[in-house]
Design a protein around this motif. Structure first.
Motif, PDB file in Angstrom:
ATOM      1  N   SER A  93       0.859  -1.179   0.000  1.00 24.40           N
ATOM      2  CA  SER A  93       0.000   0.000   0.000  1.00 24.40           C
ATOM      3  C   SER A  93       0.896   1.229   0.000  1.00 24.40           C
ATOM      4  O   SER A  93       2.111   1.134   0.202  1.00 24.40           O
ATOM      5  CB  SER A  93      -0.930   0.021   1.222  1.00 24.40           C
ATOM      6  N   ALA A  94       0.276   2.373  -0.228  1.00 29.10           N
ATOM      7  CA  ALA A  94       1.030   3.629  -0.225  1.00 29.10           C
ATOM      8  C   ALA A  94       0.071   4.778  -0.007  1.00 29.10           C
ATOM      9  O   ALA A  94      -1.114   4.701  -0.360  1.00 29.10           O
ATOM     10  CB  ALA A  94       1.788   3.813  -1.543  1.00 29.10           C
ATOM     11  N   SER A  95       0.591   5.854   0.562  1.00 29.17           N
ATOM     12  CA  SER A  95      -0.217   7.053   0.784  1.00 29.17           C
ATOM     13  C   SER A  95       0.720   8.230   0.928  1.00 29.17           C
ATOM     14  O   SER A  95       1.783   8.118   1.565  1.00 29.17           O
ATOM     15  CB  SER A  95      -1.063   6.905   2.052  1.00 29.17           C
ATOM     16  N   GLY A  96       0.343   9.354   0.326  1.00 29.17           N
ATOM     17  CA  GLY A  96       1.185  10.530   0.436  1.00 29.17           C
ATOM     18  C   GLY A  96       2.555  10.282  -0.132  1.00 29.17           C
ATOM     19  O   GLY A  96       2.722  10.065  -1.325  1.00 29.17           O
ATOM     20  N   ALA A  97       3.579  10.280   0.734  1.00 27.63           N
ATOM     21  CA  ALA A  97       4.961  10.050   0.306  1.00 27.63           C
ATOM     22  C   ALA A  97       5.584   8.869   1.035  1.00 27.63           C
ATOM     23  O   ALA A  97       6.798   8.818   1.240  1.00 27.63           O
ATOM     24  CB  ALA A  97       5.792  11.306   0.540  1.00 27.63           C
ATOM     25  N   VAL A  98       4.750   7.908   1.412  1.00 26.61           N
ATOM     26  CA  VAL A  98       5.226   6.706   2.096  1.00 26.61           C
ATOM     27  C   VAL A  98       4.702   5.472   1.372  1.00 26.61           C
ATOM     28  O   VAL A  98       3.524   5.410   1.001  1.00 26.61           O
ATOM     29  CB  VAL A  98       4.766   6.681   3.571  1.00 26.61           C
ATOM     30  N   VAL A  99       5.591   4.501   1.168  1.00 25.30           N
ATOM     31  CA  VAL A  99       5.228   3.205   0.595  1.00 25.30           C
ATOM     32  C   VAL A  99       5.407   2.137   1.671  1.00 25.30           C
ATOM     33  O   VAL A  99       6.467   2.060   2.299  1.00 25.30           O
ATOM     34  CB  VAL A  99       6.102   2.864  -0.629  1.00 25.30           C
ATOM     35  N   THR A 100       4.380   1.335   1.891  1.00 23.47           N
ATOM     36  CA  THR A 100       4.465   0.221   2.834  1.00 23.47           C
ATOM     37  C   THR A 100       4.618  -1.063   2.055  1.00 23.47           C
ATOM     38  O   THR A 100       3.815  -1.363   1.164  1.00 23.47           O
ATOM     39  CB  THR A 100       3.216   0.147   3.717  1.00 23.47           C
TER      40      THR A 100
ATOM     41  N   GLY B 297       8.081  10.291 -10.772  1.00 21.78           N
ATOM     42  CA  GLY B 297       7.436  11.582 -10.955  1.00 21.78           C
ATOM     43  C   GLY B 297       5.957  11.534 -11.246  1.00 21.78           C
ATOM     44  O   GLY B 297       5.378  12.550 -11.637  1.00 21.78           O
ATOM     45  N   VAL B 298       5.318  10.404 -11.045  1.00 19.47           N
ATOM     46  CA  VAL B 298       3.892  10.262 -11.382  1.00 19.47           C
ATOM     47  C   VAL B 298       2.992  10.759 -10.259  1.00 19.47           C
ATOM     48  O   VAL B 298       2.044  11.514 -10.494  1.00 19.47           O
ATOM     49  CB  VAL B 298       3.571   8.795 -11.727  1.00 19.47           C
ATOM     50  N   THR B 299       3.275  10.359  -9.033  1.00 19.47           N
ATOM     51  CA  THR B 299       2.380  10.703  -7.925  1.00 19.47           C
ATOM     52  C   THR B 299       2.758  12.058  -7.343  1.00 19.47           C
ATOM     53  O   THR B 299       3.038  12.205  -6.155  1.00 19.47           O
ATOM     54  CB  THR B 299       2.391   9.601  -6.852  1.00 19.47           C
ATOM     55  N   THR B 300       2.728  13.062  -8.186  1.00 11.69           N
ATOM     56  CA  THR B 300       3.088  14.420  -7.802  1.00 11.69           C
ATOM     57  C   THR B 300       2.221  14.932  -6.670  1.00 11.69           C
ATOM     58  O   THR B 300       2.697  15.645  -5.782  1.00 11.69           O
ATOM     59  CB  THR B 300       2.968  15.342  -9.027  1.00 11.69           C
ATOM     60  N   VAL B 301       0.942  14.607  -6.679  1.00 13.88           N
ATOM     61  CA  VAL B 301       0.033  15.059  -5.621  1.00 13.88           C
ATOM     62  C   VAL B 301      -0.051  14.047  -4.485  1.00 13.88           C
ATOM     63  O   VAL B 301      -0.917  14.148  -3.621  1.00 13.88           O
ATOM     64  CB  VAL B 301      -1.373  15.357  -6.186  1.00 13.88           C
ATOM     65  N   GLY B 302       0.866  13.094  -4.461  1.00 16.67           N
ATOM     66  CA  GLY B 302       0.866  12.055  -3.441  1.00 16.67           C
ATOM     67  C   GLY B 302       0.126  10.819  -3.899  1.00 16.67           C
ATOM     68  O   GLY B 302      -0.783  10.878  -4.727  1.00 16.67           O
ATOM     69  N   VAL B 303       0.539   9.673  -3.348  1.00 19.87           N
ATOM     70  CA  VAL B 303      -0.152   8.430  -3.679  1.00 19.87           C
ATOM     71  C   VAL B 303      -1.537   8.441  -3.053  1.00 19.87           C
ATOM     72  O   VAL B 303      -1.707   8.823  -1.895  1.00 19.87           O
ATOM     73  CB  VAL B 303       0.640   7.210  -3.162  1.00 19.87           C
TER      74      VAL B 303
END
Length: 451
Positions: free
Chosen positions: A52-59, A74-80
């Motif tokens: 999973s992922a959110s914002g700027a963290v990948v779990t 460079g894809v998740t510019t607005v965060g995951v």
């Protein structure tokens, strides 16, 4: 400088957390399954597998939380999984996942085109066509240019990366691993010198004069349909051209009936602190190729160009079954709204300030650190050996240390000696500084070890 506020990353604690070694046992098990099931031609930068992922963290699947300074290239510019994007995707998927704009058109396609027409540089009339990937965007921009000018030749720059389709492979500079063995390549592609201030020592006008001379002698200006340029070379090493280089190229193109295509696939959609990186140079291109960050993680790309140029292509000349899929369009509208609502252009500029504050002291302290360069949240560190030559192995060791400590970074440059940083614009200050501290310590440790 105080960090601008952001609301992203609400669904996951935005911190680095290591529960196992990297990679952990579950990632190792998936790696074994992958070896049997996935073609080896697809490579991955990290040995972990995301759960999973959110914002700027990948779990990852082992529960490790990694700081993401790559943002899916460079894809998740607005965060995951940005909240607006998630909501828009959910609503649109419930309404319709697909009808094909070429069969039964729909409003979200029109709306994202209207927004891109407004946001791209220049106040002239524009139109937009949607596709799926950056390669498709660049390839279709070339198609438009050839029809509009009646010419065939396409000029690209040293160290360029434009994609992996047959035409864009011909336009991409680096052979291994992108091009090797995949020829023959599309004809009428001509490569000329770019501006690389660290290596060539030329100011913008002098570098442009060299480029123009190469175009004139190698191709002939009257044969050229388009000059395709990345305002900041992405895979080429995050090279920012000397001031005035792109403006001089634009003048040469305009004076000779050549279209200027800005490949903003990696540098666009707020990444550099402007909507598009070419705006830093006050240059208005004829066509802009857009992808990566435009749709918050969903596959969407676009070309936006002068209406008189774009309309040279007749009905049916452009398109694709999935181009402008309604779910991707909804995601893109939400992503653009997020950039505007959360002040992410300002935040990109703030990120650059923090990155330079943390990393630029290394340039004076360690000869292995040649330069910190870039704009906004598109910044890189070039590593060299004692003779100033690209230090590929050193870069690999630095990146491996970062990965082991739970920080996702990638390399770039023709010699893979550049550490590139592409954090989401919503990254929290503590998280950003933690990731940069890990990177700085890795550089110091490896640079010291090589003395």
């Amino acid at each position: 400088m105080t960090a601008p506020m952001t609301k992203n990353g609400e669904n996951m604690t935005q911190r680095r957390l290591l529960k196992t070694a990297i990679p952990g046992p579950k990632s190792l098990a998936l790696a074994a399954r992958r070896q049997a099931a996935v073609g080896r031609g697809v490579a991955s930068a990290l040995p972990i597998y995301a759960a999973s992922a959110s914002g700027a963290v990948v779990t990852d699947v082992d529960g490790n939380q990694l700081i993401d300074l790559a943002a899916g290239i460079g894809v998740t510019t607005v965060g995951v999984s940005a909240p607006r994007v998630v909501d828009a995707v959910r609503d649109q998927a419930a309404a319709a996942t697909h009808t094909c704009f070429m069969v039964s058109p729909y409003e979200p396609y029109i709306e994202i085109c209207e927004r891109l027409n407004r946001l791209t540089p220049g106040d002239h009339p524009k139109t937009t066509v949607l596709f799926n990937s950056g390669s498709e965007a660049v390839e279709n921009a070339v198609k438009v240019a050839r029809v509009a000018t009646g010419r065939q030749a396409v000029v690209v720059l040293d160290n360029a990366y434009h994609g992996r389709t047959n035409l864009t492979l011909a336009m991409t500079a680096r052979s291994a691993p992108f091009k090797q063995g995949f020829g023959p390549y599309a004809p009428e592609i001509y490569r000329v010198p770019a501006s690389n201030p660290l290596r060539d020592g030329l100011d913008g006008p002098a570098a442009a004069a060299r480029t123009v001379e190469a175009i004139t002698t190698l191709v002939g200006a009257g044969q050229v349909a388009a000059i395709v340029a990345e305002p900041i070379a992405g895979e080429g090493g995050f090279i920012v051209p000397a001031a005035g280089f792109l403006a001089e190229l634009a003048t040469f193109a305009r004076d000779n009936g050549i279209l200027l295509i800005a490949d903003e696939v990696q540098s666009g959609i707020g990444r550099t602190g402007q909507w598009f990186a070419i705006e830093h140079e006050d240059v208005v291109p004829d066509i802009v190729a857009i992808a990566k960050g435009v749709a918050g993680g969903l596959p969407l790309s676009a070309i936006t160009g002068r209406k008189d140029v774009m309309d040279k292509v007749g009905p049916g000349g452009l398109g694709g079954t999935y181009g402008g899929n309604p779910v991707a369009c909804a995601a893109a509208i939400a992503a653009l709204e997020t950039v505007e609502a959360e002040g992410l252009l300002e935040r990109a500029r703030w990120i650059e300030t923090v990155v330079r504050e943390c990393l630029e002291p290394l340039v004076a302290a360690y000869p292995s650190v040649a330069e910190v360069r870039g704009r906004g949240a598109m910044v890189a560190v070039e590593l060299v050996d004692e003779d100033g030559a690209p230090a590929t192995d050193l870069c690999a060791r630095v990146i491996a240390r970062c990965h082991a400590e739970g920080v996702i970074v990638m390399n770039s440059g023709p010699h893979r000696n550049v550490v590139r940083l592409l954090p989401a614009l919503v990254i929290e200050e503590d998280l950003l500084r933690d990731g940069l501290e890990v990177l700085a310590k890795a550089i110091v440790a490896e640079a010291t070890a090589t003395r």
